[in-house]
Design a protein around this motif. Structure first.
Motif, PDB file in Angstrom:
ATOM      1  N   SER A  20       0.827  -1.208   0.000  1.00  0.00           N
ATOM      2  CA  SER A  20       0.000   0.000   0.000  1.00  0.00           C
ATOM      3  C   SER A  20       0.858   1.254   0.000  1.00  0.00           C
ATOM      4  O   SER A  20       0.484   2.283  -0.583  1.00  0.00           O
ATOM      5  N   TRP A  23       1.850   1.728  -3.522  1.00  0.00           N
ATOM      6  CA  TRP A  23       0.736   2.223  -4.333  1.00  0.00           C
ATOM      7  C   TRP A  23       0.485   3.717  -4.132  1.00  0.00           C
ATOM      8  O   TRP A  23      -0.144   4.375  -4.943  1.00  0.00           O
ATOM      9  N   SER A  24       0.957   4.230  -2.995  1.00  0.00           N
ATOM     10  CA  SER A  24       0.714   5.653  -2.723  1.00  0.00           C
ATOM     11  C   SER A  24       1.606   6.557  -3.577  1.00  0.00           C
ATOM     12  O   SER A  24       1.428   7.772  -3.604  1.00  0.00           O
ATOM     13  N   ILE A  30      -0.797   2.349 -10.474  1.00  0.00           N
ATOM     14  CA  ILE A  30      -1.536   2.317  -9.214  1.00  0.00           C
ATOM     15  C   ILE A  30      -3.024   2.500  -9.469  1.00  0.00           C
ATOM     16  O   ILE A  30      -3.432   3.072 -10.471  1.00  0.00           O
ATOM     17  N   ASN A  85      -5.208  -0.243   7.027  1.00  0.00           N
ATOM     18  CA  ASN A  85      -4.803  -0.540   5.653  1.00  0.00           C
ATOM     19  C   ASN A  85      -5.836  -1.384   4.906  1.00  0.00           C
ATOM     20  O   ASN A  85      -5.550  -1.914   3.830  1.00  0.00           O
ATOM     21  N   GLN A  88      -6.614  -0.678   1.092  1.00  0.00           N
ATOM     22  CA  GLN A  88      -5.561  -1.090   0.171  1.00  0.00           C
ATOM     23  C   GLN A  88      -5.525  -2.610   0.009  1.00  0.00           C
ATOM     24  O   GLN A  88      -5.247  -3.134  -1.081  1.00  0.00           O
ATOM     25  N   SER A  92      -5.213  -6.118  -3.160  1.00  0.00           N
ATOM     26  CA  SER A  92      -3.898  -6.746  -3.122  1.00  0.00           C
ATOM     27  C   SER A  92      -3.759  -7.817  -4.196  1.00  0.00           C
ATOM     28  O   SER A  92      -4.683  -8.602  -4.440  1.00  0.00           O
TER      29      SER A  92
END
Length: 536
Positions: A20, A23-24, A30, A85, A88, A92
């Motif tokens: 995560s 991904w930010s 993303i 989280n 996110q 996954s």
């Protein structure tokens, strides 16, 4: 995943949290947020062992973040790292995309209908054969266990087990050795002194967010402190780090330390109304200061100081457990009950009524030993299951002596994993039937272990399914219908509505993120079980 120990004791969730963070970053691959209204839908997240009351933030219907639900009495706006989280983890790459069947050394995709037909064909020949169908659950609080254990009972099997935890260890002591009913609770909110023996309440025991809130409320940065926190254990845990006093105790010395305290309390005039008190007093008398120092490595002065603090406190509470949350010794659990009984602080929570009437009682199932059962299977002392269901758990990773346990699991004729993610147990399985992510499904929690009051919470689906997954209890209800096992319900939502009605709670209030909290107490009648305790 879910409320299972498998979530906590596998590297998968932490890898997902790392994903995560990747991904930010502003990279082309993303997930991209939609445009639209920003909402925050309340639910109960069972990504961690005890669960957190949360609000899932969405934009245009797409979940993108999580915050604590300040309106819920359990978490009071707090949220643990795993549940934080949760949005996110919906996307996954480790998620199982749909039903999978082992084909040689790989998996092949199958449909849900094919999976149901395969299991129905396998199970119809096993009805009435004790031990040939078994299940391991890592969800200690969900009504889904009534559906699964009731299904096994309908097939003639009692081989339903929970993963090891502080809850199962206490159940072995309180419901097993001592013959008590209900669930042991801990009133941290009303305590003026909390002694933790092994239990890392700030990081690994029970509902940690609630524990932190309860202690922090009485230990403000500015103002008077109204609770003393003591910790006794072998490791400087997070609880030890913030405690007023940390008493180092040898790794196997927790029970001796607790019995040494009990001996001093009894000598000071304390008694307990539980059965077998005289026999227990004789056992505790064997743990004088010298014996405690030898067994637990605790000096007489330290032992006396803790005993004095307990005697001077108005509302002391003793919390016993393990530093990892996987359960300590039964002797320590029983000694913890005895200490609270001597101090007048024994709290017992009543069990909520069952929805599936012929499902086994939860307390009895919790008191069973999955490790001992698997060892018996390995040694040929118990039947090898032809079908083994694994729900909300990762026993191939999280059980003691994991490698040996994984080999035993592999002996099952058909290993069926209901994992949301491709964890170690799922990788061993013959059939993977992915459960929805906690934000995608209907679920509940009955008095998560560690609370001081009977509490019921409802988890509602606040996100659309990202994968071809299905609610595990709904799948089992459908399978039961195919096999002629009448559980009294056709859908899990109806099971939960019956549960809520039996409790006397309000469905709409629970679905909106509220909690049903009862002041009703369970029976504190039990036997201190000194003879069994001496052997534990």
């Amino acid at each position: 995943m879910g409320g299972a120990a498998g979530t906590l004791f596998t590297p998968i969730p932490w890898k997902l949290a790392d994903d995560s963070s990747i991904w930010s970053q502003n990279w082309s691959w993303i997930p991209r947020l939609k445009s639209g209204a920003v909402t925050a839908d309340a639910t109960y997240s069972k990504l961690c062992s005890a669960g957190c009351a949360v609000k899932v933030k969405k934009v245009g219907g797409l979940a993108f973040g999580v915050k604590g639900n300040a309106d819920n009495a359990l978490s009071q706006g707090g949220v643990c790292p795993l549940c934080a989280n949760g949005a996110q983890m919906l996307r996954s790459p480790a998620r199982v995309a749909g039903p999978l069947k082992k084909d040689g050394s790989a998996f092949k995709a199958i449909s849900w209908d094919e999976a149901e037909a395969l299991l129905a064909d396998k199970l119809k020949g096993l009805k009435g054969q004790s031990g040939k169908v078994a299940a391991i659950s890592g969800d200690g609080s969900g009504t889904a266990n009534e559906v699964l254990s009731g299904f096994l009972a309908g097939l003639g099997s009692s081989a339903y087990y929970y993963m090891p935890s502080d809850q199962t260890t206490m159940a072995k002591a309180w419901n097993g050795i001592m013959g008590g009913s209900g669930q042991i609770g801990y009133d941290l909110e009303g305590a003026d002194l909390v002694l933790c023996i092994g239990a890392d309440i700030m990081d690994a025991f029970g509902p940690t967010v609630r524990n932190q809130k309860a202690i922090a409320a009485k230990r403000p940065i500015e103002g008077d402190k109204t609770v003393t926190l003591l910790y006794a254990g072998p490791v400087r845990t997070r609880t030890a780090a913030v405690a007023d006093t940390w008493v180092p105790v040898s790794p196997d010395g927790g029970a001796a330390f607790a019995l040494g305290l009990a001996n001093l309390l009894i000598k000071s005039g304390k008694g307990a109304s539980l059965g077998g008190f005289g026999e227990f007093a004789e056992l505790a008398a064997k743990f004088g200061p010298d014996a405690v120092e030898k067994a637990a490595g605790v000096k007489t002065e330290a032992l006396m100081t803790v005993a004095k603090a307990l005697l001077m406190a108005k509302n002391p509470v003793v919390v016993v457990g393990s530093g990892s949350g996987q359960g300590g010794g039964v002797a320590l659990a029983a000694a913890g009950v005895a200490l609270n009984a001597l101090l007048g602080s024994l709290t017992v929570l009543p069990e909520f009524p069952k929805a599936v009437s012929h499902a086994p009682d939860r307390s009895g199932l919790l008191a069973k030993d999955v490790v001992a059962w698997l060892a018996d299977v390995d040694a040929g002392k118990a039947p090898t299951p032809e079908v083994l269901f694994v729900y909300e758990a990762n026993p191939a990773y999280a059980l003691p002596q994991a490698a040996a346990m994984a080999k035993t699991l592999d002996k099952a004729g058909l290993l069926v994993s209901f994992s949301t993610y491709m964890d170690e147990t799922a990788a061993l399985a013959d059939l993977i039937l992915p459960a929805p992510h906690p934000f995608e499904r209907l679920d509940d929690a009955q008095s998560p272990y560690g609370l001081g009051k009977a509490t019921y919470l409802l988890a509602t689906a606040v996100a659309a399914p990202e994968k071809d997954c299905k609610s595990t209890p709904d799948f089992i209800l459908g399978l039961a219908g195919k096999l002629g096992v009448d559980l009294g319900f056709g859908a899990f939502e109806d099971v939960l509505k019956a549960k809520v009605q039996a409790i006397g709670a309000d469905w709409d209030a629970l679905a909106a993120g509220g909690a049903f909290v009862s002041d009703r107490k369970g029976s504190a009648q039990a036997d201190l079980g000194a003879s069994a305790l001496a052997k534990a």
